[in-house]
Design an enzyme around this catalytic site. Structure first.
Site, PDB file in Angstrom:
ATOM      1  N   GLN A 237       6.158  14.029 -10.014  1.00  0.00           N
ATOM      2  CA  GLN A 237       5.011  13.124 -10.084  1.00  0.00           C
ATOM      3  C   GLN A 237       3.764  13.867 -10.554  1.00  0.00           C
ATOM      4  O   GLN A 237       2.754  13.231 -10.851  1.00  0.00           O
ATOM      5  CB  GLN A 237       4.757  12.465  -8.721  1.00  0.00           C
ATOM      6  CG  GLN A 237       5.840  11.454  -8.346  1.00  0.00           C
ATOM      7  CD  GLN A 237       5.572  10.728  -7.036  1.00  0.00           C
ATOM      8  OE1 GLN A 237       6.411  10.724  -6.154  1.00  0.00           O
ATOM      9  NE2 GLN A 237       4.401  10.098  -6.897  1.00  0.00           N
ATOM     10  N   ARG A 384       4.089   5.256  -1.134  1.00  0.00           N
ATOM     11  CA  ARG A 384       3.405   4.120  -1.738  1.00  0.00           C
ATOM     12  C   ARG A 384       2.057   3.825  -1.075  1.00  0.00           C
ATOM     13  O   ARG A 384       1.734   2.692  -0.709  1.00  0.00           O
ATOM     14  CB  ARG A 384       4.274   2.865  -1.701  1.00  0.00           C
ATOM     15  CG  ARG A 384       3.826   1.907  -2.802  1.00  0.00           C
ATOM     16  CD  ARG A 384       4.800   0.810  -3.075  1.00  0.00           C
ATOM     17  NE  ARG A 384       4.317   0.026  -4.181  1.00  0.00           N
ATOM     18  CZ  ARG A 384       5.082  -0.586  -5.064  1.00  0.00           C
ATOM     19  NH1 ARG A 384       6.383  -0.499  -4.978  1.00  0.00           N
ATOM     20  NH2 ARG A 384       4.560  -1.271  -6.031  1.00  0.00           N
ATOM     21  N   CYS A 385       1.292   4.907  -0.891  1.00  0.00           N
ATOM     22  CA  CYS A 385      -0.058   4.715  -0.367  1.00  0.00           C
ATOM     23  C   CYS A 385      -0.846   5.950  -0.714  1.00  0.00           C
ATOM     24  O   CYS A 385      -0.296   6.955  -1.111  1.00  0.00           O
ATOM     25  CB  CYS A 385      -0.056   4.545   1.148  1.00  0.00           C
ATOM     26  SG  CYS A 385       0.396   6.021   2.053  1.00  0.00           S
ATOM     27  N   GLU A 760      -0.485   0.495  -4.511  1.00  0.00           N
ATOM     28  CA  GLU A 760      -0.152   0.823  -3.135  1.00  0.00           C
ATOM     29  C   GLU A 760      -0.734  -0.151  -2.121  1.00  0.00           C
ATOM     30  O   GLU A 760      -0.308  -0.185  -0.970  1.00  0.00           O
ATOM     31  CB  GLU A 760      -0.615   2.255  -2.868  1.00  0.00           C
ATOM     32  CG  GLU A 760       0.123   3.197  -3.836  1.00  0.00           C
ATOM     33  CD  GLU A 760      -0.422   4.604  -3.890  1.00  0.00           C
ATOM     34  OE1 GLU A 760      -1.621   4.753  -3.612  1.00  0.00           O
ATOM     35  OE2 GLU A 760       0.333   5.516  -4.194  1.00  0.00           O
TER      36      GLU A 760
END
Lengths: 808, 149
Positions: A237, A384-385, A760
């Site tokens: 990522q 996902r945040c 997110e």
């Protein structure tokens, strides 16, 4: 005049810029199975690596016998810590300032820990050889409960740093203690709580779970011994960070390392960290002179690469009798596993947990977080945040509900009473953040009206009566949530990872015929960057998005950037894209003025061209300007049309949203049925509404998973009990309800195009909405709080403990 | 994990107790037992192959038996190592009560399981273990009755 206006509109539409639901350009290859993922990379003479992993959660490694494995035809080598030690690669630094064993150095600290790396001619031989490596263990007592970490009989996990009183984040009070992080005013908060009319207290546990991307982690390393260049493909990522870290660790000069993130099949934070597999594939390629591939399987992914959450949040919230919140206190026990490998900005060992005052104007607050070592896998990533923002949002949105029960007040009303008002922005929070913008009351009112909130409450009351009268066995829960995120890390002045400032970048080349190539420091893992960044640029420079190629992920070509996680791509790289586009436009303006033989100030920008003020028939399109920039000698102006922007945002962005979940809960079976889910998101300027909707659907589904069943559970021996998709819950279309999406639009005042990031938000806001619905269903029967995940068994148990199964 | 079960065998207690101490009987009775060697009077080494759902594991086991409280009580403790598949340790107390129909065996087995077995086989382990225990005593009875004839 109207004809001109129409043509302006037509030209604007042709750009497919901001606000267009442009179809994803990536999907042409994905829907045809033509994506190019790490495991698709096949190189001549490529070898395969596989790990021997620990079956024990805590044990000494007394011996490793690789002889039988080495005898298997096709096995090239078996690496152990002893082989890596001369290179000083048997340990590696983590992103959180700790260090982690690459291969077991004398002991293992979690089940699934890497012990040896087998290199073979194909992956089947490698897997067979793994079974032949004999490891002799001496079992040690296992610590899985962070609350027992500092008891006198607790085993000491990290013997390597047992005597160190200072860690990367300050003082350590015990060998199993990592850090204490404090924010806000402790004394003032305790005074407020001591003197408050009403104080609600609760322990809110956000259980351990895992991002579980569809594609697991992997890498292919190829060391070219002729030119001394290392190429590393991987599920990264943050490819540029990986290059820098790889250079620092291996001693290979950074210009001799090329890191490539090809297509990535979902990241969700799992692919931010640096894993032993990456290091071992590099070493194996250097040792063998051949490319080496490592790709983990699903069990390895779930049990050894980065987990998420595992925060025990003890809270106290104080209010007046009328429901005005006066103070918030939180102590968090953070289970970090065996190594502190959280992916947080260096100065924030608990991420942005101090956003836990949420959407509310809370004048006094205090937060302390204690990081603890246990015999579990390392991690603590932002699934996902943004960094620990889901934990913070879940905490405050549960505390609000608990306070509403204590005040005997409607939870929607309590929220509205305490929201930060529109006129208070920019708002300085008690825990140190400056919220850039927001309009919470408008969003909240719209949400409540859309779902018919008061009618729902009437129906719920009737349901309780019917239940008590024996007419139904199903209760009804209304889950409310108003969340505020903090995303887009971040200003370099306070956000860095391993010392690398968290700016991001965009480099644009306009080709002579008026199409363009833009490269960014981020990397899409499914977010649709190639679609949306082209749209940002289309609006900025007047070239159709269809004529702009977006490239990311190859460190030899893309400008340096810190990557994609924490919803930072749009706030940071998106801003860089707009800023680089504006540089293009500034140069184009000079060229256009020259071509039109007027002064720079006498022309103005209009969609895709510069027009002479007052003479709309005189103009030069960006396409014409691009051609001239390369092919016409313009005095005082360099040829070409290119620009670069490295963008350091002045602040983070604060997306928010209002969610409502309506559920029926069967008291006898524990089955929950989502009747309605309404999600209003305010992510500032909306770049591509279709992609936003897709992001919201995906994020809500992951939130549903987490709230209703997904967990990484350990038994008391440190066995991962949920190491396969048989036990680790991934929702299918069967479990996934219809979502109703909505929006308000409050642009970020400091972002060049006002965008805030959205990928997110639905996970941050979704988890509390689902969980609040379950809790709310039982509110009338005396329940204050029950822990996630709310699977059928736990719901049944809650009903049972409340006496709802008693014979009537 | 704790397993408790009882089984009736139509033979007298001494015969049953002796058989529990007989490596040859044990070898024939333990499901999947490929090899069993007596090291000392009380120490045994065995190779046992067991299938837990999708995982087939070959355990190299060391077992120590304690017949000192016989014939009323037979105890054993042991460890089995199946390499990357996992690790099992535990013990068993077998109480032998004489009755009209022969001997009632009541056994309490304590097992701790680590590794891949515990992960993949988590939901299968209890049922598999129960099945193995049942099978053991069924085999055991069969072997003994065959000997009697």
């Amino acid at each position: 005049m109207s004809a001109t206006a129409e043509s302006v509109q037509e030209r604007r539409a042709a750009l497919k810029g901001l606000g267009t639901s442009r179809k994803r350009v990536e999907d042409a290859r994905f829907t045809q199975g033509k994506g190019n993922y790490v495991d698709d990379i096949k190189l001549p003479d490529m070898l395969f690596g596989d790990f021997v992993r620990s079956q024990h959660a805590h044990a000494r490694v007394k011996s490793i016998d690789t002889s039988a494995a080495m005898e298997l035809p096709g096995v090239i080598a078996v690496l152990t810590a002893k082989d890596l030690e001369p290179l000083n690669l048997h340990w590696m630094p983590t992103l959180a300032g700790d260090k982690q064993m690459v291969l077991a150095d004398g002991k293992v600290l979690f089940q699934g820990q890497e012990i040896a790396f087998v290199i073979a001619e194909d992956r089947y031989i490698a897997a067979d050889a793994v079974d032949l490596v004999k490891v002799e263990f001496e079992e040690l007592p296992v610590l899985v409960d962070p609350f027992k970490a500092e008891l006198p009989d607790a085993p000491i996990l990290r013997e390597d740093i047992a005597d160190e009183k200072e860690g990367a984040h300050g003082a350590r009070r015990h060998p199993n203690h990592i850090f204490t992080w404090e924010q806000g005013d402790k004394a003032a908060t305790e005074t407020v709580i001591g003197e408050a009319d009403v104080v609600a207290e609760e322990m809110v546990y956000y259980h351990r779970t895992h991002p579980c991307p569809m594609e697991t982690c992997g890498s292919v390393a190829s060391m070219d011994k002729v030119n001394g260049k290392l190429t590393l493909w991987g599920t990264f990522q943050a490819p540029h960070v990986v290059r820098t870290v790889a250079s620092l660790l291996s001693g290979i000069a950074e210009h001799n390392i090329r890191v490539v993130s090809p297509d990535i099949g979902g990241g969700f934070g799992n692919k931010v960290g640096v894993y032993p597999g990456y290091v071992c594939s590099i070493v194996a390629s250097i040792v063998t002179g051949k490319p080496v591939k490592w790709v983990e399987d699903r069990m390895e992914n779930l049990s050894a690469t980065a987990f998420a959450r595992d925060y025990w949040m003890q809270g106290k919230i104080a209010a007046t009798k009328e429901g005005k919140i006066t103070g918030l206190w939180c102590h968090t026990t953070a289970d970090h596993g065996a190594f502190d490998a959280c992916a947080d900005p260096t100065k924030y060992p608990a991420g942005f947990m101090n956003i836990c005052t949420g959407s509310y104007d809370i004048p006094t607050a205090y937060l302390a977080v204690d990081g603890i070592y246990t015999n579990k896998a390392p991690g603590g990533v932002a699934y996902r945040c943004s960094f620990r923002v889901t934990e913070a949002a879940y905490f405050i949105e549960r505390m609000i509900e608990v306070l509403a029960i204590k005040l005997n007040m409607d939870a929607a009303e309590l929220r509205a009473k305490n929201f930060i008002r529109k006129d208070q922005f920019p708002y300085q929070s008690a825990l140190g953040w400056e919220y850039d913008s927001g309009d919470y009351h408008t969003a909240w009112d719209k949400a409540l009206e859309s779902v018919g909130y008061s009618k729902l409450r009437e129906e719920q009351s009737q349901r309780v009566e019917d239940f008590k009268a024996g007419k139904t066995r199903k209760l009804m829960g209304i889950g409310l949530c108003h969340f505020t995120e903090i995303v887009g890390a971040g200003p370099v002045k306070n956000c860095d990872i391993l010392g690398m400032g968290m700016f991001d970048s965009c480099e644009i080349r306009i080709h002579p015929t008026g199409s363009a190539l833009a490269r960014l420091g981020t990397i899409s893992q499914g977010q649709g960057h190639a679609t949306t960044f082209a749209q940002i640029l289309a609006t900025e420079i007047g070239i159709s998005a269809d004529d702009i190629t977006i490239e990311e992920g190859d460190t030899d070509t893309a400008p340096y950037g810190l990557g994609t996680y924490g919803s930072r791509s749009t706030p940071v790289a998106g801003a860089a894209t707009a800023m680089a586009g504006r540089k293009i436009r500034a140069k184009a303006q000079m060229i256009a003025a020259y071509l039109l033989e007027v002064h720079d100030n006498d022309i103005e920008w209009e969609v895709d061209r510069f027009v002479v003020k007052g003479a709309p028939e005189k103009f030069k399109t960006m396409k014409e300007i691009a051609y001239a920039s390369y092919n016409q000698a313009i005095p005082g102006v360099e040829p070409g049309l290119e620009a670069v922007s490295y963008y350091d945002p002045p602040n983070m962005t604060y997306p928010f949203g209002a969610y409502v979940c309506v559920m029926d809960v069967d008291v006898d079976t524990g089955v929950s049925d989502i009747r309605q889910f309404y999600a209003l998101d305010d992510c500032g300027t909306r770049i591509n509404p279709m992609i936003i909707e897709g992001q919201v659907h995906g994020g809500l589904t992951e939130a549903l998973a987490i709230a209703l069943g997904q967990e990484i559970a350990y038994d008391e021996l440190g066995n991962v009990k949920t190491g396969t998709l048989m036990d680790f819950f991934i929702p299918t279309s069967w479990e996934t309800p219809n979502y109703q999406t909505d929006f308000t639009e409050t642009p970020s005042p400091h972002h060049p195009i006002g965008a805030k990031g959205v990928g997110e938000s639905p996970n941050v806001g979704g988890v509390p909405a689902f969980s609040n619905a379950i809790n709310d269903a039982f509110r009338a029967f005396g329940l204050t709080h029950t822990h996630m995940p709310h699977d059928h068994w736990r719901i049944w148990k809650t009903a049972n403990e409340l006496g709802l199964h008693a014979e009537s | 994990m704790v397993l408790e079960e009882e089984v009736q065998i139509p033979l007298d207690r001494n015969t049953v107790f002796q058989a529990l101490n007989d490596p040859e009987v044990l070898k024939q009775s333990i499901p999947g037992c490929e090899e069993l060697k007596q090291i000392t009077d009380t120490e045994l080494e065995a190779t046992v192959v067991i299938k837990f759902g999708p995982v087939k594991a070959s355990f190299n086991s060391n077992v120590e038996v304690d017949p000192s409280q016989g014939p009323e009580l037979f105890k054993l403790t042991g460890k089995g190592d199946a390499g990357v598949a996992g690790f099992v340790s535990g013990g068993a107390d077998v109480h032998l009560d004489e009755n009209d129909a022969g001997t009632l065996l009541r056994y309490v087995v304590n097992i701790d399981i680590s590794g891949k077995l515990a992960q993949v086989g988590g939901r299968l382990i209890e049922s598999t273990s129960k099945r193995i225990a049942k099978k053991f005593f069924a085999n055991f009875e069969e072997v003994l009755l065959k000997r009697q004839t």
